[in-house]
Motif scaffolding. Structure first.
Motif, PDB file in Angstrom:
ATOM      1  N   LEU A 139       0.830  -1.206   0.000  1.00  0.00           N
ATOM      2  CA  LEU A 139       0.000   0.000   0.000  1.00  0.00           C
ATOM      3  C   LEU A 139       0.865   1.256   0.000  1.00  0.00           C
ATOM      4  CD1 LEU A 139      -2.891  -0.941   2.462  1.00  0.00           C
ATOM      5  CD2 LEU A 139      -2.895  -0.978  -0.042  1.00  0.00           C
TER       6      LEU A 139
ATOM      7  N   ALA B 240       2.469   1.612  -3.340  1.00  0.00           N
ATOM      8  CA  ALA B 240       1.526   2.097  -4.350  1.00  0.00           C
ATOM      9  C   ALA B 240       1.220   3.580  -4.196  1.00  0.00           C
ATOM     10  CB  ALA B 240       0.234   1.294  -4.268  1.00  0.00           C
ATOM     11  N   ARG B 241       1.243   4.087  -2.957  1.00  0.00           N
ATOM     12  CA  ARG B 241       0.970   5.516  -2.755  1.00  0.00           C
ATOM     13  C   ARG B 241       1.978   6.378  -3.501  1.00  0.00           C
ATOM     14  NH1 ARG B 241      -2.908   5.595   1.167  1.00  0.00           N
ATOM     15  NH2 ARG B 241      -2.706   3.993   2.794  1.00  0.00           N
TER      16      ARG B 241
ATOM     17  N   ASN C  62       1.383   5.747  -7.528  1.00  0.00           N
ATOM     18  CA  ASN C  62       0.059   6.028  -8.087  1.00  0.00           C
ATOM     19  C   ASN C  62       0.101   7.187  -9.097  1.00  0.00           C
ATOM     20  OD1 ASN C  62      -2.672   6.011  -8.542  1.00  0.00           O
ATOM     21  ND2 ASN C  62      -3.249   6.731  -6.507  1.00  0.00           N
TER      22      ASN C  62
ATOM     23  N   LEU D 170      -4.720  -6.929  -2.455  1.00  0.00           N
ATOM     24  CA  LEU D 170      -4.328  -5.944  -3.460  1.00  0.00           C
ATOM     25  C   LEU D 170      -5.248  -5.966  -4.673  1.00  0.00           C
ATOM     26  CD1 LEU D 170      -0.448  -6.473  -3.349  1.00  0.00           C
ATOM     27  CD2 LEU D 170      -1.801  -4.750  -2.142  1.00  0.00           C
TER      28      LEU D 170
ATOM     29  N   SER E 140      -8.925  -4.466  -3.183  1.00  0.00           N
ATOM     30  CA  SER E 140      -9.002  -3.120  -2.603  1.00  0.00           C
ATOM     31  C   SER E 140      -8.955  -2.079  -3.707  1.00  0.00           C
ATOM     32  CB  SER E 140      -7.849  -2.898  -1.620  1.00  0.00           C
ATOM     33  OG  SER E 140      -7.902  -3.844  -0.580  1.00  0.00           O
TER      34      SER E 140
ATOM     35  N   TRP F 135      -8.818   1.948  -5.007  1.00  0.00           N
ATOM     36  CA  TRP F 135      -8.573   3.373  -4.799  1.00  0.00           C
ATOM     37  C   TRP F 135      -9.224   4.083  -5.977  1.00  0.00           C
ATOM     38  CZ3 TRP F 135      -2.619   3.678  -3.386  1.00  0.00           C
ATOM     39  CH2 TRP F 135      -2.423   3.062  -2.140  1.00  0.00           C
TER      40      TRP F 135
ATOM     41  N   THR G 113      -8.142  -1.010  -8.734  1.00  0.00           N
ATOM     42  CA  THR G 113      -7.631  -1.761  -7.597  1.00  0.00           C
ATOM     43  C   THR G 113      -6.171  -1.365  -7.378  1.00  0.00           C
ATOM     44  OG1 THR G 113      -6.832  -3.626  -8.919  1.00  0.00           O
ATOM     45  CG2 THR G 113      -9.136  -3.708  -8.162  1.00  0.00           C
ATOM     46  N   VAL G 114      -5.666  -1.648  -6.203  1.00  0.00           N
ATOM     47  CA  VAL G 114      -4.252  -1.360  -5.927  1.00  0.00           C
ATOM     48  C   VAL G 114      -3.375  -2.140  -6.895  1.00  0.00           C
ATOM     49  CG1 VAL G 114      -2.418  -1.499  -4.206  1.00  0.00           C
ATOM     50  CG2 VAL G 114      -4.735  -0.868  -3.504  1.00  0.00           C
ATOM     51  N   TRP G 115      -3.773  -3.369  -7.179  1.00  0.00           N
ATOM     52  CA  TRP G 115      -3.025  -4.203  -8.129  1.00  0.00           C
ATOM     53  C   TRP G 115      -2.943  -3.523  -9.496  1.00  0.00           C
ATOM     54  CZ3 TRP G 115      -0.834  -8.995  -6.899  1.00  0.00           C
ATOM     55  CH2 TRP G 115      -0.352  -9.757  -7.976  1.00  0.00           C
TER      56      TRP G 115
END
Length: 456
Positions: A337, A340-341, A344, A365, A368, A370, A374-376
């Motif tokens: 996470l 990924a932040r 992104n 992942l 979830s 965002w 998905t984060v993936w």
């Protein structure tokens, strides 16, 4: 007594022990995997007899995870050896790669490294899977045939790595002769600042004492700063106690520990009773220091050992060929996470590999979201090569077809835990250890980068 001494005293049936005492202790759990499992089984059968039974089939936990997703036939065979032993011994906790108890594991190279090739029982990296599956409990003794078994010390237990010979003996008797380690005290105060993660805490600590500064010693982490660290943070720190030569790392028990352990044990139907330990006021340490978490900065361990500590902002001239996030240390959901932040909406400029530690983390992942992704998907769009095949992968090199392995001299920044020459593949490669956010920032620039440049 210290935390470690209290657990060892209890396990030895003594009211008190002290550093340097030689004692027999009872094991609560013996964990092994596909690399050391076959050797441990061989020792067990040689010493106790081909028809011998393990001391407790409910206390032996077998988790294949190291050389799994490779076409190497000997590596595939190792998983079959574990399966045969589990059937013979009727062992309760075996997290097989395949669902067929009578089958044989074969990695299909034609399907590639990215898509899932495991069944419903597979658990992923043993050190991350063990707590997820409810096998880590406060106050217990956990022996594992892997040096990073000390990661479970985050749960207020004495967890340490042992060799195949010792493991074979434990498998047959449930006991082991240990020397009580001296304890080094790390008092944590304050709170981590943005861009700084638990990985920076342990890299700072190892840099202070050296990669052999805790040889056969317990590293005890406590103090008011611990309350500001998540369970994932604590596992990252305890995991790398061995990188300073430590026998084990251990944290105090608190409400966070209780909540995690209680939930995981109930979820998986494992033992729910345990007895945590608290330190005595008169505990004695061989070394004491205080770390103010609020003053730490993004840190990197440079080639060729984890003790070569420098700040990320000092290393901007080092160009990189590869970035890697994964392993028991850096492949947890929270690690991805934060990774990924930083990534992104951006794009990496060097080859970047992502290996979640367990299938549960893959699911986290991929489920979830965002916004509308998905984060993936965010990581894929950033150019990260993500594999669904959770495992150790290139953290320890492995066969040449291992996902993310360096097969030529390269410089790699990695969220893993060890960087001795050849650790992630080619013996002339160089590995720089860093937190997931530092790895992410560096993947965006192609050189070692302080992640605070990318945090608003």
């Amino acid at each position: 007594m210290t935390l470690s001494e209290k657990i060892l005293a209890r396990a030895s049936g003594k009211s008190q022990v002290q550093a340097a005492d030689n004692i027999w202790v009872k094991a609560d759990v013996l964990m092994t995997h596909d690399v050391c499992g076959p050797g441990t089984i061989g020792v067990f059968k040689r010493e106790f007899g081909k028809s011998a039974k393990v001391w407790d089939r409910n206390r032996v936990v077998i988790i294949p995870d190291h050389y799994i997703f490779t076409a190497d036939s000997k590596s595939n065979r190792n998983v079959d050896i574990l399966r045969d032993f589990v059937k013979e011994q009727d062992i309760t906790y075996f997290y097989d790669v395949i669902d067929d108890p009578d089958g044989h594991w074969v990695f299909d190279a034609k399907k590639g490294n990215l898509s899932r090739q495991y069944g419903s029982h597979y658990a992923g990296v043993c050190h991350t899977a063990s707590p997820q599956k409810g096998h880590t409990r406060p106050g217990e003794i956990l022996f594992g045939t892997d040096s990073h078994t000390c990661m479970a010390g985050a749960f207020n237990e004495f967890a340490t790595g042992i060799g195949n010979t010792d493991a074979g003996f434990v498998m047959g008797t449930g006991k082991l002769l240990l020397k009580v380690p001296e304890t080094m005290h790390f008092r944590l105060e304050g709170k981590l600042q943005p861009g700084v993660m638990a990985k920076d805490v342990i890299l700072h600590a190892i840099g202070e004492i050296g990669f052999d500064g805790a040889t056969y010693r317990a590293l005890q982490f406590d103090g008011p700063g611990v309350a500001n660290l998540s369970i994932d943070d604590r596992t990252t720190i305890a995991n790398m106690a061995i990188e300073a030569g430590g026998k084990n790392g251990i944290f105090e028990f608190d409400a966070q520990t209780q909540a995690y352990v209680d939930y995981r044990c109930k979820l998986n139907g494992t033992t729910t009773s345990y007895e945590p330990v608290e330190p005595d006021r008169s505990q004695k340490f061989v070394y004491e220091t205080t770390i103010d978490l609020s003053k730490l900065e993004p840190t990197v361990a440079c080639h060729p050992d984890p003790g070569k500590r420098k700040l990320a902002k000092e290393l901007g001239a080092i160009k990189l060929d590869r970035a890697y996030i994964g392993s028991c240390t850096g492949g947890k959901t929270s690690d991805f996470l934060e990774f990924a932040r930083v990534l992104n909406g951006k794009r990496v400029v060097i080859d970047t590999f992502g290996v979640p530690a367990t299938p549960e983390i893959v699911h986290d992942l991929q489920s979830s979201r965002w916004g509308n992704k998905t984060v993936w998907e965010i990581l894929l769009d950033a150019g990260v090569q993500m594999t669904e095949n959770a495992g150790c992968a290139a953290c320890l090199g492995g066969p040449v077809d291992t996902f993310g392995r360096m097969n030529s001299p390269m410089k790699c920044i990695s969220a893993t835990n060890r960087n001795f020459p050849g650790r992630m593949g080619h013996k002339e490669s160089q590995v720089f250890l860093a937190s997931p956010v530092t790895v992410a920032a560096s993947a965006l620039t192609g050189h070692i980068t302080d992640p605070r440049e990318y945090l608003s």
